[in-house]
Design a protein around this motif. Structure first.
Motif, PDB file in Angstrom:
ATOM      1  N   HIS A  73       0.836  -1.207   0.000  1.00 41.21           N
ATOM      2  CA  HIS A  73       0.000   0.000   0.000  1.00 41.21           C
ATOM      3  C   HIS A  73       0.870   1.256   0.000  1.00 41.21           C
ATOM      4  O   HIS A  73       0.580   2.219  -0.723  1.00 41.21           O
ATOM      5  CB  HIS A  73      -0.946   0.012   1.201  1.00 41.21           C
ATOM      6  N   LEU A  74       1.926   1.235   0.779  1.00 41.90           N
ATOM      7  CA  LEU A  74       2.865   2.359   0.773  1.00 41.90           C
ATOM      8  C   LEU A  74       3.438   2.548  -0.635  1.00 41.90           C
ATOM      9  O   LEU A  74       3.516   3.672  -1.143  1.00 41.90           O
ATOM     10  CB  LEU A  74       3.985   2.116   1.781  1.00 41.90           C
ATOM     11  N   GLY A  75       3.802   1.448  -1.287  1.00 42.78           N
ATOM     12  CA  GLY A  75       4.306   1.518  -2.657  1.00 42.78           C
ATOM     13  C   GLY A  75       3.282   2.080  -3.621  1.00 42.78           C
ATOM     14  O   GLY A  75       3.607   2.899  -4.489  1.00 42.78           O
ATOM     15  N   VAL A  76       2.024   1.673  -3.480  1.00 40.26           N
ATOM     16  CA  VAL A  76       0.953   2.188  -4.340  1.00 40.26           C
ATOM     17  C   VAL A  76       0.841   3.700  -4.183  1.00 40.26           C
ATOM     18  O   VAL A  76       0.783   4.442  -5.175  1.00 40.26           O
ATOM     19  CB  VAL A  76      -0.404   1.518  -4.008  1.00 40.26           C
ATOM     20  N   GLU A  77       0.807   4.162  -2.951  1.00 37.74           N
ATOM     21  CA  GLU A  77       0.643   5.600  -2.702  1.00 37.74           C
ATOM     22  C   GLU A  77       1.807   6.404  -3.271  1.00 37.74           C
ATOM     23  O   GLU A  77       1.606   7.485  -3.840  1.00 37.74           O
ATOM     24  CB  GLU A  77       0.467   5.874  -1.208  1.00 37.74           C
ATOM     25  N   ILE A  78       3.003   5.896  -3.155  1.00 40.76           N
ATOM     26  CA  ILE A  78       4.179   6.588  -3.717  1.00 40.76           C
ATOM     27  C   ILE A  78       4.106   6.600  -5.239  1.00 40.76           C
ATOM     28  O   ILE A  78       4.274   7.648  -5.875  1.00 40.76           O
ATOM     29  CB  ILE A  78       5.481   5.929  -3.220  1.00 40.76           C
ATOM     30  N   LEU A  79       3.855   5.440  -5.839  1.00 42.45           N
ATOM     31  CA  LEU A  79       3.828   5.348  -7.302  1.00 42.45           C
ATOM     32  C   LEU A  79       2.704   6.181  -7.905  1.00 42.45           C
ATOM     33  O   LEU A  79       2.885   6.797  -8.965  1.00 42.45           O
ATOM     34  CB  LEU A  79       3.711   3.890  -7.742  1.00 42.45           C
ATOM     35  N   LYS A  80       1.552   6.240  -7.251  1.00 41.89           N
ATOM     36  CA  LYS A  80       0.452   7.061  -7.773  1.00 41.89           C
ATOM     37  C   LYS A  80       0.856   8.524  -7.835  1.00 41.89           C
ATOM     38  O   LYS A  80       0.477   9.240  -8.764  1.00 41.89           O
ATOM     39  CB  LYS A  80      -0.806   6.895  -6.919  1.00 41.89           C
ATOM     40  N   ARG A  81       1.636   8.978  -6.874  1.00 39.96           N
ATOM     41  CA  ARG A  81       2.052  10.383  -6.862  1.00 39.96           C
ATOM     42  C   ARG A  81       3.248  10.667  -7.762  1.00 39.96           C
ATOM     43  O   ARG A  81       3.441  11.786  -8.201  1.00 39.96           O
ATOM     44  CB  ARG A  81       2.311  10.832  -5.429  1.00 39.96           C
ATOM     45  N   THR A  84       1.188   9.886 -11.549  1.00 39.65           N
ATOM     46  CA  THR A  84      -0.020  10.712 -11.697  1.00 39.65           C
ATOM     47  C   THR A  84      -0.834  10.406 -12.963  1.00 39.65           C
ATOM     48  O   THR A  84      -1.315  11.315 -13.631  1.00 39.65           O
ATOM     49  CB  THR A  84       0.297  12.227 -11.626  1.00 39.65           C
ATOM     50  N   ARG A  85      -0.993   9.133 -13.253  1.00 36.79           N
ATOM     51  CA  ARG A  85      -1.802   8.735 -14.407  1.00 36.79           C
ATOM     52  C   ARG A  85      -3.275   8.919 -14.051  1.00 36.79           C
ATOM     53  O   ARG A  85      -3.765   8.387 -13.060  1.00 36.79           O
ATOM     54  CB  ARG A  85      -1.539   7.277 -14.761  1.00 36.79           C
ATOM     55  N   GLU A  86      -3.969   9.665 -14.870  1.00 36.75           N
ATOM     56  CA  GLU A  86      -5.385   9.913 -14.647  1.00 36.75           C
ATOM     57  C   GLU A  86      -6.181   8.631 -14.901  1.00 36.75           C
ATOM     58  O   GLU A  86      -5.790   7.794 -15.706  1.00 36.75           O
ATOM     59  CB  GLU A  86      -5.895  11.023 -15.570  1.00 36.75           C
ATOM     60  N   ARG A  87      -7.294   8.528 -14.243  1.00 33.85           N
ATOM     61  CA  ARG A  87      -8.170   7.377 -14.436  1.00 33.85           C
ATOM     62  C   ARG A  87      -8.733   7.395 -15.863  1.00 33.85           C
ATOM     63  O   ARG A  87      -8.769   8.434 -16.513  1.00 33.85           O
ATOM     64  CB  ARG A  87      -9.295   7.395 -13.423  1.00 33.85           C
ATOM     65  N   PRO A  88      -9.175   6.244 -16.341  1.00 32.34           N
ATOM     66  CA  PRO A  88      -9.659   6.154 -17.728  1.00 32.34           C
ATOM     67  C   PRO A  88     -10.838   7.084 -18.017  1.00 32.34           C
ATOM     68  O   PRO A  88     -11.701   7.304 -17.175  1.00 32.34           O
ATOM     69  CB  PRO A  88     -10.111   4.701 -17.849  1.00 32.34           C
ATOM     70  N   ARG A  89     -10.822   7.612 -19.216  1.00 35.63           N
ATOM     71  CA  ARG A  89     -11.991   8.303 -19.766  1.00 35.63           C
ATOM     72  C   ARG A  89     -12.667   7.297 -20.674  1.00 35.63           C
ATOM     73  O   ARG A  89     -12.106   6.885 -21.687  1.00 35.63           O
ATOM     74  CB  ARG A  89     -11.559   9.536 -20.558  1.00 35.63           C
ATOM     75  N   LEU A  90     -13.873   6.928 -20.306  1.00 34.05           N
ATOM     76  CA  LEU A  90     -14.571   5.872 -21.030  1.00 34.05           C
ATOM     77  C   LEU A  90     -15.296   6.428 -22.243  1.00 34.05           C
ATOM     78  O   LEU A  90     -15.573   7.628 -22.320  1.00 34.05           O
ATOM     79  CB  LEU A  90     -15.554   5.178 -20.087  1.00 34.05           C
ATOM     80  N   SER A 105      -4.605   6.535 -11.196  1.00 31.71           N
ATOM     81  CA  SER A 105      -4.946   5.198 -11.639  1.00 31.71           C
ATOM     82  C   SER A 105      -3.800   4.189 -11.522  1.00 31.71           C
ATOM     83  O   SER A 105      -4.049   2.997 -11.376  1.00 31.71           O
ATOM     84  CB  SER A 105      -5.396   5.323 -13.099  1.00 31.71           C
ATOM     85  N   PHE A 106      -2.577   4.636 -11.582  1.00 33.27           N
ATOM     86  CA  PHE A 106      -1.427   3.718 -11.695  1.00 33.27           C
ATOM     87  C   PHE A 106      -0.583   3.720 -10.437  1.00 33.27           C
ATOM     88  O   PHE A 106      -0.111   4.781 -10.039  1.00 33.27           O
ATOM     89  CB  PHE A 106      -0.545   4.134 -12.877  1.00 33.27           C
TER      90      PHE A 106
END
Length: 175
Positions: A73-81, A84-90, A105-106
Motif C-alpha cells: 500500500h505504501l508503494g501504491v501511494e508513492i507510485l500514484k504520486r 499521476t496517471r489519470e483514471r480512464p476516460r470511457l 490510476s497507476f
C-alpha cells in the motif's frame, strides 16, 4: 522510449474499451461485489483476523499478509504520486461503475491489495483452496478494469508490486 509508451498506452486503452463494451447486468453486480473484497476495511479486517489467530495455524501467514499488504500500500501511494496517471476516460455512454478513492490510476490499489492478501494465503495452504483464493485475488484486478476505473496496465503493475513486496517481506525475514 516515448513512442513505446504511447503504443503501450494505446494498447491499454483498446483492451479496456473492449472489456467495458462487453458489460452485462448480471456480471455487473458480480464484479461490483468482487471489487469490494479489496476495499480497505475488508482487506484490513481479513488480514488482522488471520494475524490474530482467527484461522488456527495460519497466524504467521496473517502476519506475512499484514506486512505485504501494508508495504505494498505504501508503494501504491508513492507510485500514484510519481506517475499521476489519470483514471480512464470511457467511451460516450459508459461510465465508472464504482466510486474511486482518488484521481490517480497507476498502479491499482485494489489489485495490489487483493493479491497481497491472496498470495501469502495461497502459498501457505496450497492445493485447490490456494488456487481458488489466488484466482479470486486476481479477479479483483480484472473487476477494476471491467468497472472502468483502471487500465489493464494499472492492474498488472499492482500485481507485480504485490509479488515484489511479498518477495521482499520473505527475503528480509519480516514474517
Amino acid at each position: 522510449m516515448p513512442s513505446l509508451l504511447l503504443r503501450l498506452s494505446s494498447y491499454d486503452q483498446r483492451l479496456l474499451f473492449a472489456l467495458v463494451h462487453r458489460r452485462r447486468p448480471g456480471l455487473d453486480r458480480f464484479m461490483r461485489a468482487v471489487t469490494h473484497l479489496a476495499d480497505w476495511p475488508v482487506a484490513v479486517s481479513i488480514t488482522l483476523a488471520m494475524a490474530l489467530g482467527a484461522v488456527e495455524g495460519l497466524e504467521s501467514t496473517g502476519i506475512r499478509m499484514a506486512w505485504t499488504l501494508g508495504l505494498s500500500h505504501l508503494g501504491v501511494e508513492i507510485l500514484k504520486r510519481v506517475f499521476t496517471r489519470e483514471r480512464p476516460r470511457l467511451p460516450v455512454g459508459l461510465e465508472w461503475m464504482v466510486g474511486v478513492p482518488d484521481r490517480f490510476s497507476f498502479p491499482s490499489g485494489h489489485a495490489t491489495a487483493a493479491l497481497s492478501m491472496a498470495l501469502p494465503f495461497a502459498l501457505a495452504v496450497g492445493g485447490v483452496l490456494g488456487w481458488l483464493v489466488l484466482l479470486l485475488g486476481m479477479l479483483v484486478g480484472v473487476s477494476r478494469c471491467y468497472l472502468g476505473v483502471h487500465y489493464p496496465g494499472d492492474v498488472i503493475a499492482g500485481w507485480a508490486l504485490s509479488i515484489l513486496t511479498l518477495l521482499a517481506v520473505v527475503g528480509f525475514g519480516l514474517a
